[in-house]
Enzyme design. Structure first.
Site, PDB file in Angstrom:
ATOM      1  N   ASP A 118       0.956  -1.092   0.140  1.00  0.00           N
ATOM      2  CA  ASP A 118      -0.171  -0.065  -0.095  1.00  0.00           C
ATOM      3  C   ASP A 118       0.968   1.157   0.072  1.00  0.00           C
ATOM      4  O   ASP A 118       1.880   1.166   0.765  1.00  0.00           O
ATOM      5  CB  ASP A 118      -1.149  -0.010   1.108  1.00  0.00           C
ATOM      6  CG  ASP A 118      -1.951  -1.182   1.051  1.00  0.00           C
ATOM      7  OD1 ASP A 118      -1.897  -1.818   0.113  1.00  0.00           O
ATOM      8  OD2 ASP A 118      -2.499  -1.449   2.234  1.00  0.00           O
ATOM      9  N   ASP A 154       4.268  -1.152  -8.942  1.00  0.00           N
ATOM     10  CA  ASP A 154       4.104  -0.504 -10.214  1.00  0.00           C
ATOM     11  C   ASP A 154       3.985   1.171  -9.926  1.00  0.00           C
ATOM     12  O   ASP A 154       3.774   2.037 -10.736  1.00  0.00           O
ATOM     13  CB  ASP A 154       2.772  -0.846 -11.108  1.00  0.00           C
ATOM     14  CG  ASP A 154       1.711  -0.370 -10.425  1.00  0.00           C
ATOM     15  OD1 ASP A 154       1.543  -0.551  -9.082  1.00  0.00           O
ATOM     16  OD2 ASP A 154       0.759  -0.093 -10.977  1.00  0.00           O
ATOM     17  N   THR A 193       2.403 -11.749  -9.345  1.00  0.00           N
ATOM     18  CA  THR A 193       1.393 -11.518  -8.180  1.00  0.00           C
ATOM     19  C   THR A 193       0.069 -11.116  -8.981  1.00  0.00           C
ATOM     20  O   THR A 193       0.178 -10.813 -10.177  1.00  0.00           O
ATOM     21  CB  THR A 193       1.825 -10.470  -7.210  1.00  0.00           C
ATOM     22  OG1 THR A 193       1.694  -9.219  -7.649  1.00  0.00           O
ATOM     23  CG2 THR A 193       3.144 -10.470  -6.868  1.00  0.00           C
ATOM     24  N   TYR A 195      -1.571  -8.455  -8.485  1.00  0.00           N
ATOM     25  CA  TYR A 195      -1.716  -7.158  -8.778  1.00  0.00           C
ATOM     26  C   TYR A 195      -0.526  -6.715  -9.935  1.00  0.00           C
ATOM     27  O   TYR A 195      -1.053  -5.919 -10.865  1.00  0.00           O
ATOM     28  CB  TYR A 195      -1.136  -6.223  -7.499  1.00  0.00           C
ATOM     29  CG  TYR A 195      -2.285  -5.560  -6.710  1.00  0.00           C
ATOM     30  CD1 TYR A 195      -2.952  -6.526  -6.059  1.00  0.00           C
ATOM     31  CD2 TYR A 195      -2.487  -4.420  -6.597  1.00  0.00           C
ATOM     32  CE1 TYR A 195      -4.176  -6.140  -5.079  1.00  0.00           C
ATOM     33  CE2 TYR A 195      -3.651  -3.961  -5.709  1.00  0.00           C
ATOM     34  CZ  TYR A 195      -4.284  -4.769  -5.089  1.00  0.00           C
ATOM     35  OH  TYR A 195      -5.534  -4.496  -4.367  1.00  0.00           O
TER      36      TYR A 195
HETATM   37  N1  SAM Z   1       0.717  -8.685  -2.628  1.00  0.00           N
HETATM   38  C1  SAM Z   1      -0.642  -8.721  -3.043  1.00  0.00           C
HETATM   39  C2  SAM Z   1      -0.256  -8.800  -4.414  1.00  0.00           C
HETATM   40  O1  SAM Z   1       1.089  -8.227  -5.103  1.00  0.00           O
HETATM   41  O2  SAM Z   1      -1.217  -8.864  -5.465  1.00  0.00           O
HETATM   42  C3  SAM Z   1      -1.532  -7.887  -2.695  1.00  0.00           C
HETATM   43  C4  SAM Z   1      -1.140  -6.462  -2.811  1.00  0.00           C
HETATM   44  S1  SAM Z   1      -2.337  -5.447  -1.834  1.00  0.00           S
HETATM   45  C5  SAM Z   1      -2.132  -4.071  -2.768  1.00  0.00           C
HETATM   46  C6  SAM Z   1      -1.469  -5.128  -0.586  1.00  0.00           C
HETATM   47  C7  SAM Z   1      -1.734  -5.741   0.770  1.00  0.00           C
HETATM   48  O3  SAM Z   1      -1.040  -5.763   1.911  1.00  0.00           O
HETATM   49  C8  SAM Z   1      -3.277  -5.651   1.384  1.00  0.00           C
HETATM   50  O4  SAM Z   1      -4.003  -6.916   1.176  1.00  0.00           O
HETATM   51  C9  SAM Z   1      -3.183  -4.963   2.584  1.00  0.00           C
HETATM   52  O5  SAM Z   1      -4.043  -5.717   3.490  1.00  0.00           O
HETATM   53  C10 SAM Z   1      -1.996  -5.857   3.079  1.00  0.00           C
HETATM   54  N2  SAM Z   1      -1.017  -4.754   4.064  1.00  0.00           N
HETATM   55  C11 SAM Z   1      -0.956  -3.782   4.054  1.00  0.00           C
HETATM   56  N3  SAM Z   1      -0.280  -3.375   5.013  1.00  0.00           N
HETATM   57  C12 SAM Z   1      -0.060  -4.335   5.797  1.00  0.00           C
HETATM   58  C13 SAM Z   1       0.371  -4.615   7.326  1.00  0.00           C
HETATM   59  N4  SAM Z   1       0.960  -3.500   7.878  1.00  0.00           N
HETATM   60  N5  SAM Z   1       0.402  -5.676   7.892  1.00  0.00           N
HETATM   61  C14 SAM Z   1      -0.096  -6.985   6.833  1.00  0.00           C
HETATM   62  N6  SAM Z   1      -0.574  -6.794   5.677  1.00  0.00           N
HETATM   63  C15 SAM Z   1      -0.542  -5.543   5.194  1.00  0.00           C
END
Ligand code: SAM
Length: 216
Positions: A118, A154, A193, A195
């Site tokens: 994120d 990205d 992944t 994403y």
């Molecule tokens: N890694 C996957 C991909 O590339 O398809 C998912 C990407 S998604 C944008 C980011 C994920 O990280 C979300 O599901 C979010 O809930 C998780 N996330 C963000 N901050 C986190 C944290 N501090 N601890 C655990 N998970 C976290």
């Protein structure tokens, strides 16, 4: 990634044999008690629905994989997939990675993956970004001395921020690309992944770095 709240997802997670409850009780014991072997441990922080981690686990049966995800609604999807795939070398934790040092002992982890983390675009939230110096400090405490962090995204602003954080955090940039899919060396063996597949199909270049503490 945050999915609509799904009723009962917390209960499914609590009952699932693919999640570790009270993970801090496993600190220093992951290989022995959770996996029952002495294979290396690789973790993905913010794994989303977990496809990357499960694909890697299938390719590398001699590595133990731990997927960490903050939200129950998202983790539920990973559990459902793992129920179909039943990979013996994959386990999940629902937690905020801020507390990662409570869960893994010094040097217990061999590799950390961050994928499409994120962005937290506001400056005042910079500390929440998973490749920030604050998080690198946490990874420093759990990663083997020759261990690496691999980060893909990205998001150019997040990637530029991440690259700038490496040196002040006391880490070394071992490899970097601003177009992973057209970089034959860094793209070799790349596992996409969810994403990554989505954003690269829209034409976005994918950025990646590998960092370590080799220079320390
Ligand atoms: N890694 C996957 C991909 O590339 O398809 C998912 C990407 S998604 C944008 C980011 C994920 O990280 C979300 O599901 C979010 O809930 C998780 N996330 C963000 N901050 C986190 C944290 N501090 N601890 C655990 N998970 C976290």
């Amino acid at each position: 990634m945050r999915l609509r709240n799904i009723a009962g997802s917390r209960e499914v997670i609590a009952d699932s044999k693919y999640t570790v409850k009270n993970p801090e009780t496993k600190k220093g014991l992951w290989k022995k008690e959770v996996f029952g072997n002495d294979h290396k441990i690789h973790i993905e922080i913010g794994m989303g629905k977990g496809r990357f981690l499960m694909d890697l686990a299938e390719l590398n049966p001699d590595i133990n994989y731990v997927g960490i995800e903050k939200y129950s609604s998202v983790l539920l999807r990973a559990i459902q997939k793992q129920e179909e795939r039943q990979l013996p070398n994959v386990i999940f934790i629902r937690m905020d990675a801020e507390n990662i040092t409570d869960v893994f002992a010094p040097s217990e982890v061999d590799k950390i993956y961050l994928n499409f983390s994120d962005p937290w675009p506001k400056d005042r939230h910079a500390k929440r970004r998973l490749p920030s110096r604050e998080f690198l400090g946490r990874y420093d405490k759990i990663l083997k001395s020759d261990g690496v962090v691999e980060f893909k995204t990205d998001n150019k602003d997040l990637f530029d921020f991440a690259v700038e954080e490496v040196e002040p955090a006391g880490w070394t940039l071992d490899a970097v690309t601003y177009d992973l899919h057209n970089d034959p060396v860094m793209n070799e063996g790349n596992v996409m992944t969810e994403y990554e597949e989505k954003f690269s199909s829209q034409g976005n270049p994918i950025y990646k770095y590998i960092v370590s503490r080799k220079g320390k």
